[in-house]
Write an enzyme that holds these catalytic residues in place. Structure first.
Site, PDB file in Angstrom:
ATOM      1  N   HIS A  24       0.855  -1.179   0.000  1.00  9.28           N
ATOM      2  CA  HIS A  24       0.000   0.000   0.000  1.00  9.28           C
ATOM      3  C   HIS A  24       0.892   1.229   0.000  1.00  9.28           C
ATOM      4  CE1 HIS A  24      -3.106   2.848   1.144  1.00  9.28           C
ATOM      5  NE2 HIS A  24      -3.958   1.940   0.720  1.00  9.28           N
ATOM      6  N   ASP A  60      -8.090  -5.195   0.110  1.00  5.45           N
ATOM      7  CA  ASP A  60      -8.591  -5.932  -1.051  1.00  5.45           C
ATOM      8  C   ASP A  60      -8.203  -7.392  -1.059  1.00  5.45           C
ATOM      9  OD1 ASP A  60     -10.022  -3.954  -2.255  1.00  5.45           O
ATOM     10  OD2 ASP A  60      -8.215  -3.021  -3.032  1.00  5.45           O
TER      11      ASP A  60
HETATM   12  N1  ACO Z   1       4.280  -7.658  -4.900  1.00 12.13           N
HETATM   13  C1  ACO Z   1       5.623  -7.678  -5.032  1.00 12.13           C
HETATM   14  N2  ACO Z   1       6.430  -6.609  -4.832  1.00 12.13           N
HETATM   15  C2  ACO Z   1       5.832  -5.447  -4.501  1.00 12.13           C
HETATM   16  C3  ACO Z   1       4.431  -5.344  -4.332  1.00 12.13           C
HETATM   17  C4  ACO Z   1       3.660  -6.496  -4.548  1.00 12.13           C
HETATM   18  N3  ACO Z   1       2.313  -6.450  -4.410  1.00 12.13           N
HETATM   19  N4  ACO Z   1       4.121  -4.079  -4.002  1.00 12.13           N
HETATM   20  C5  ACO Z   1       5.279  -3.411  -3.946  1.00 12.13           C
HETATM   21  N5  ACO Z   1       6.315  -4.229  -4.238  1.00 12.13           N
HETATM   22  C6  ACO Z   1       7.748  -3.880  -4.208  1.00 12.13           C
HETATM   23  C7  ACO Z   1       8.160  -3.056  -5.421  1.00 12.13           C
HETATM   24  O1  ACO Z   1       8.616  -3.860  -6.486  1.00 12.13           O
HETATM   25  C8  ACO Z   1       9.245  -2.196  -4.846  1.00 12.13           C
HETATM   26  O2  ACO Z   1      10.418  -3.000  -4.706  1.00 12.13           O
HETATM   27  P1  ACO Z   1      11.884  -2.320  -4.878  1.00 12.13           P
HETATM   28  O3  ACO Z   1      11.985  -1.302  -3.791  1.00 12.13           O
HETATM   29  O4  ACO Z   1      12.814  -3.460  -4.743  1.00 12.13           O
HETATM   30  O5  ACO Z   1      11.876  -1.706  -6.251  1.00 12.13           O
HETATM   31  C9  ACO Z   1       8.779  -1.917  -3.410  1.00 12.13           C
HETATM   32  O6  ACO Z   1       7.945  -3.029  -3.066  1.00 12.13           O
HETATM   33  C10 ACO Z   1       7.978  -0.608  -3.278  1.00 12.13           C
HETATM   34  O7  ACO Z   1       6.910  -0.656  -4.217  1.00 12.13           O
HETATM   35  P2  ACO Z   1       6.296   0.624  -4.937  1.00 12.13           P
HETATM   36  O8  ACO Z   1       5.620   0.191  -6.189  1.00 12.13           O
HETATM   37  O9  ACO Z   1       7.353   1.691  -5.050  1.00 12.13           O
HETATM   38  O10 ACO Z   1       5.247   1.076  -3.867  1.00 12.13           O
HETATM   39  P3  ACO Z   1       4.060   2.055  -4.133  1.00 12.13           P
HETATM   40  O11 ACO Z   1       3.749   2.683  -2.819  1.00 12.13           O
HETATM   41  O12 ACO Z   1       4.324   2.967  -5.273  1.00 12.13           O
HETATM   42  O13 ACO Z   1       2.877   1.096  -4.604  1.00 12.13           O
HETATM   43  C11 ACO Z   1       0.967  -0.317  -4.610  1.00 12.13           C
HETATM   44  C12 ACO Z   1       1.814   0.699  -3.822  1.00 12.13           C
HETATM   45  C13 ACO Z   1       0.592   0.273  -5.981  1.00 12.13           C
HETATM   46  C14 ACO Z   1      -0.318  -0.572  -3.848  1.00 12.13           C
HETATM   47  C15 ACO Z   1       1.792  -1.624  -4.787  1.00 12.13           C
HETATM   48  O14 ACO Z   1       2.152  -2.145  -3.516  1.00 12.13           O
HETATM   49  C16 ACO Z   1       1.046  -2.679  -5.606  1.00 12.13           C
HETATM   50  O15 ACO Z   1       1.113  -2.652  -6.845  1.00 12.13           O
HETATM   51  N6  ACO Z   1       0.326  -3.631  -4.915  1.00 12.13           N
HETATM   52  C17 ACO Z   1      -0.461  -4.617  -5.620  1.00 12.13           C
HETATM   53  C18 ACO Z   1      -1.774  -4.002  -6.075  1.00 12.13           C
HETATM   54  C19 ACO Z   1      -2.730  -3.756  -4.914  1.00 12.13           C
HETATM   55  O16 ACO Z   1      -2.962  -4.614  -4.068  1.00 12.13           O
HETATM   56  N7  ACO Z   1      -3.337  -2.544  -4.921  1.00 12.13           N
HETATM   57  C20 ACO Z   1      -4.344  -2.182  -3.918  1.00 12.13           C
HETATM   58  C21 ACO Z   1      -3.947  -0.969  -3.169  1.00 12.13           C
HETATM   59  S1  ACO Z   1      -5.046  -0.703  -1.863  1.00 12.13           S
HETATM   60  C22 ACO Z   1      -6.412   0.051  -2.510  1.00 12.13           C
HETATM   61  O17 ACO Z   1      -6.439   0.671  -3.525  1.00 12.13           O
HETATM   62  C23 ACO Z   1      -7.613  -0.135  -1.724  1.00 12.13           C
END
Ligand code: ACO
Length: 431
Positions: A308, A366
């Site tokens: 998140h 979710d």
């Molecule tokens: N699976 C694997 N790796 C992940 C995940 C994941 N679900 N989420 C983040 N990471 C990793 C990234 O690759 C990144 O790794 P790095 O630092 O080695 O490059 C690190 O964790 C940080 O991730 P970011 O994408 O920079 O985090 P951000 O805050 O921008 O993204 C997000 C948040 C979009 C929710 C992301 O965690 C994601 O895509 N999750 C899956 C989709 C999801 O469940 N979305 C629902 C959000 S909640 C809502 O809307 C109610």
């Protein structure tokens, strides 16, 4: 130099600017950077707004490190246990919990606006039989502006309030119509004798051919899910509603733009993506392979329902919903559901894995909401529609706050231009 300021010095020119620090009720204070461009000639750069407060707001507070979520100061855990979705909608809109009389009046108001114009219903006939319900929802919510355009005066508080009541009341009716179109059944009119979640269930599942009994477990779980989704401060869809609203557009059009933003798999579309991911994983024995895929930087696969932008601790909504998920599956005799078993195993492994621990990637709301929706008999494609319905009081409250805030101006971000430098046009025959 005041203690309540931050001084920024441009080392190139030696010019300084003193920026005021603005403090809120909770959370980090903010540096007011409005004079940076005027005084130093610089824009600030913050893609994805990770450090930028786009507005001031009295509605919702999140502490992502502590896993705290408050609506108008009330902890989400207390609201999820003791309140109802309509009471929470009132709270978000008006700022305080209603008295019994106020709640009664609000409920009556919402109930009186549940019908939609018959010709709005006809819009659904234009959609292909397998149209995605979020496409239908976004389009039909937007078309509400065609029904209520001339009658809305966004500068009039009563007109804004009427708009808010209308959208909260009509969302379930529109969602019900989208659902019936999806499953190829006749549209069901709202029943004002039913509670908000029971009316929604009735519009989704009742058929003219048989009596439909509302399951109280489903009614309660749905109400709780709507409460948990009701607001989440300046997330992508809410910011979209605010940005659209800042132009003075019709509020139904602004809410429709929020629906469009919510649809994406990184936001509200994640609950649908979680179920698709569980289907793809298929069996508990495949979990390690998928965990490895999620960790592989060369593989675009991510564990849906994990991570998140704001919560770097357990999402408090996920804690509540995890419990509800087990209760619902028990009550519906689905406790041995293989997908739940798979979800639990995935969660266990991910929570112990260094990759997820180091990055503070916990299950979000979710991860479990999709499992509950599935147990209630709701098709995967439809999950995000229910999220949109839950988020509606948050969107409309944030829109009302925006319109009433005299500091707000049209939202117009700047950019760091990295394209071609100025050059002259070369006629086609000389290229
Ligand atoms: N699976 C694997 N790796 C992940 C995940 C994941 N679900 N989420 C983040 N990471 C990793 C990234 O690759 C990144 O790794 P790095 O630092 O080695 O490059 C690190 O964790 C940080 O991730 P970011 O994408 O920079 O985090 P951000 O805050 O921008 O993204 C997000 C948040 C979009 C929710 C992301 O965690 C994601 O895509 N999750 C899956 C989709 C999801 O469940 N979305 C629902 C959000 S909640 C809502 O809307 C109610």
């Amino acid at each position: 130099m005041s203690k309540d300021t931050v001084t920024v010095t441009d080392n190139a020119s030696g010019k300084s600017v003193e920026l005021p620090i603005r403090t809120g009720t909770h959370g980090p204070a903010t540096i007011d950077i409005q004079s940076v461009y005027k005084e130093l000639g610089y824009f600030t750069y913050d893609p994805g707004f990770t450090s930028t407060a786009s507005c001031r707001s009295d509605i919702t507070f999140i502490d992502g490190d502590q896993g705290i979520l408050l609506y108008r100061g009330y902890p989400i855990e207390q609201l999820a246990e003791k309140s109802s979705f309509l009471e929470v909608s009132y709270l978000l809109m008006y700022g305080d919990l209603p008295t019994p009389k106020e709640l009664d009046a609000f409920t009556t108001n919402i109930t009186n606006h549940t019908m939609v114009n018959e010709s709005l219903k006809d819009f659904f006939d234009g959609f292909h039989y397998n149209a995605h319900p979020m496409a239908m929802l976004t389009a039909v919510v937007s078309s509400l502006s065609a029904f209520y355009h001339d009658s809305i005066d966004i500068n009039d508080p009563d007109s804004r309030e009427l708009c808010a009541h209308r959208i909260i009341a009509k969302m379930p009716t529109i969602a019900g119509a989208a659902f019936k179109h999806l499953v190829g059944e006749p549209f069901v009119y709202p029943q004002n004798r039913l509670s908000y979640p029971a009316n929604l269930l009735n519009m989704l599942f009742s058929r003219p051919s048989e009596k439909y009994e509302i399951n109280p477990v489903a009614e309660k779980a749905l109400d709780q899910l709507l409460i948990l989704h009701a607001d989440h401060e300046q997330n992508a869809s809410t910011s979209t509603v605010r940005l659209a609203g800042s132009t003075g557009t019709n509020p139904f059009a602004a809410i429709a733009s929020g629906c469009a933003a919510l649809w994406g798999p990184a936001h509200g579309g994640a609950n649908e993506a979680v179920l698709r991911m569980l289907e793809e994983i298929g069996d508990v024995s495949n979990v390690p392979q998928y965990i490895a895929k999620a960790k592989d930087k060369d593989d675009p696969f991510r564990l849906m329902g994990f991570g998140h932008r704001v919560y770097k601790n357990y999402d408090p909504r996920a804690t509540i919903i995890r419990e509800t998920c087990h209760e619902v599956l028990d009550a519906l005799n689905m406790a041995n559901d293989p997908q739940l078993e798979l979800a639990v195993r995935l969660e266990e492994i991910a929570l112990q894995d260094d990759y997820f621990v180091e990055r503070k990637l916990y299950p979000n709301v979710d991860f479990y909401s999709g499992l509950i929706y599935k147990a209630l008999g709701i098709p995967t494609q439809f999950f995000t529609v229910l999220f949109a319905l839950g988020r509606t009081p948050g969107w409309i409250s944030q829109w009302m706050e925006l319109v009433e805030d005299n500091e707000q101006r049209i939202g117009r971000p700047r950019q760091l231009y990295t394209g071609a430098a100025k050059r002259d046009y070369i006629p086609l025959d000389q290229r």
